[in-house]
Design an enzyme around this catalytic site. Structure first.
Site, PDB file in Angstrom:
ATOM      1  N   CYS A  77      -1.901  25.938 -41.804  1.00 42.75           N
ATOM      2  CA  CYS A  77      -2.741  26.852 -41.020  1.00 42.75           C
ATOM      3  C   CYS A  77      -1.973  28.006 -40.396  1.00 42.75           C
ATOM      4  O   CYS A  77      -2.551  28.822 -39.695  1.00 42.75           O
ATOM      5  CB  CYS A  77      -3.487  26.076 -39.941  1.00 42.75           C
ATOM      6  SG  CYS A  77      -2.442  25.479 -38.593  1.00 42.75           S
ATOM      7  N   CYS A  81       0.608  19.029 -36.792  1.00 44.20           N
ATOM      8  CA  CYS A  81       0.198  20.338 -36.300  1.00 44.20           C
ATOM      9  C   CYS A  81      -1.006  20.111 -35.395  1.00 44.20           C
ATOM     10  O   CYS A  81      -1.960  19.448 -35.803  1.00 44.20           O
ATOM     11  CB  CYS A  81      -0.180  21.237 -37.482  1.00 44.20           C
ATOM     12  SG  CYS A  81      -0.944  22.798 -36.973  1.00 44.20           S
ATOM     13  N   CYS A 100      -4.419  21.959 -37.142  1.00 44.85           N
ATOM     14  CA  CYS A 100      -5.099  21.470 -38.360  1.00 44.85           C
ATOM     15  C   CYS A 100      -4.864  19.973 -38.590  1.00 44.85           C
ATOM     16  O   CYS A 100      -5.456  19.400 -39.497  1.00 44.85           O
ATOM     17  CB  CYS A 100      -4.658  22.259 -39.583  1.00 44.85           C
ATOM     18  SG  CYS A 100      -2.980  21.947 -40.144  1.00 44.85           S
ATOM     19  N   CYS A 112       3.236  26.143 -39.514  1.00 41.32           N
ATOM     20  CA  CYS A 112       2.556  25.142 -40.330  1.00 41.32           C
ATOM     21  C   CYS A 112       2.146  25.759 -41.669  1.00 41.32           C
ATOM     22  O   CYS A 112       1.526  26.830 -41.699  1.00 41.32           O
ATOM     23  CB  CYS A 112       1.328  24.625 -39.589  1.00 41.32           C
ATOM     24  SG  CYS A 112       0.330  23.464 -40.554  1.00 41.32           S
ATOM     25  N   CYS A 164      12.204  15.529 -36.945  1.00 43.99           N
ATOM     26  CA  CYS A 164      12.602  15.468 -38.347  1.00 43.99           C
ATOM     27  C   CYS A 164      11.383  15.886 -39.169  1.00 43.99           C
ATOM     28  O   CYS A 164      10.426  15.116 -39.299  1.00 43.99           O
ATOM     29  CB  CYS A 164      13.062  14.051 -38.671  1.00 43.99           C
ATOM     30  SG  CYS A 164      13.794  13.880 -40.287  1.00 43.99           S
TER      31      CYS A 164
END
Length: 170
Positions: A88, A133, A136, A85, A156
Site C-alpha cells: 500500500c 503494515c 493494509c 509497504c 526483521c
C-alpha cells in the site's frame, strides 16, 4: 519411560501441524498498534491482492510466508531514504533505523510513528511477535528483543514486503 518411537511420533505430529499451518498461510490474529486499532484502511479481496502484487509479494504479505534469507537487494541498501509497504506504499521505516543484523533480512531498530501493527504468531508453536503494515495488514516479518540501542528491538523484515524510496536530496 519415553521410547524412541513415541518421541519420533510426537516430533512428526508437531511437524505436520506446523507444516499445515504454514501451507494454509495462517491468518493474522487481531492486530494491535500504538494508535486505536480499527478496521484496516485498505481492504482488498484475495483476487485483487493477487492482481496488484507479484507472486513473491503475495506469498509474504498475504500468506505470511518468509523470503529466502539473503535474497533481498534491500539487505545492502545504504542510501538515505524511506522503506514503504509494497502492498500500500505506507512509509514504514527510515534508513536511519536500518542496521546490519547479519540475519539475511533487512533489519531496523524502530518503525516510523503509526506505521506498523503487531499480532502474536504461533506458526512455529512458540509465540512470536509478528509485524504488519497498520494500513493494509500485510505481513512484514517479526520483531525480536535482541536489537541494538536505543530500542533493543530487531524488526526483521522481508525485503520483498518493502519498497525503497531514496531521499531526493541525498
Amino acid at each position: 519411560m519415553l521410547n524412541r518411537r513415541l518421541l519420533l511420533t510426537g516430533v512428526g505430529a508437531l511437524a505436520v501441524v506446523a507444516g499445515a499451518r504454514w501451507l494454509d498461510g495462517a491468518s493474522p490474529g487481531s492486530l494491535s498498534a500504538d494508535a486505536d486499532a480499527g478496521p484496516l484502511e485498505i481492504q482488498k479481496s484475495d483476487s485483487e491482492w493477487r492482481r496488484v502484487l507479484t507472486k513473491a509479494q503475495y506469498e509474504v504479505l498475504r500468506l505470511h510466508r518468509t523470503e529466502v534469507p539473503g535474497s533481498s537487494p534491500l539487505n545492502h541498501e545504504t542510501r538515505k531514504g524511506t522503506f514503504a509497504c509494497a502492498g500500500c506504499d505506507l512509509p514504514l521505516f527510515s534508513s536511519d533505523a536500518k542496521y546490519d543484523s547479519r540475519t539475511g533480512w533487512p533489519s531496523f531498530y524502530a518503525p516510523l510513528t503509526n506505521a506498523v501493527a503487531t499480532s502474536t504468531d504461533h506458526l512455529l508453536l512458540l509465540p512470536r511477535t509478528e509485524v504488519h503494515c497498520r494500513r493494509c495488514g500485510g505481513h512484514l516479518g517479526h520483531v525480536f528483543n535482541d536489537g541494538p540501542p536505543p530500542t533493543g528491538l530487531r524488526y526483521c523484515i522481508n525485503g520483498v514486503a518493502l519498497n525503497f524510496a531514496p531521499d531526493p536530496t541525498a
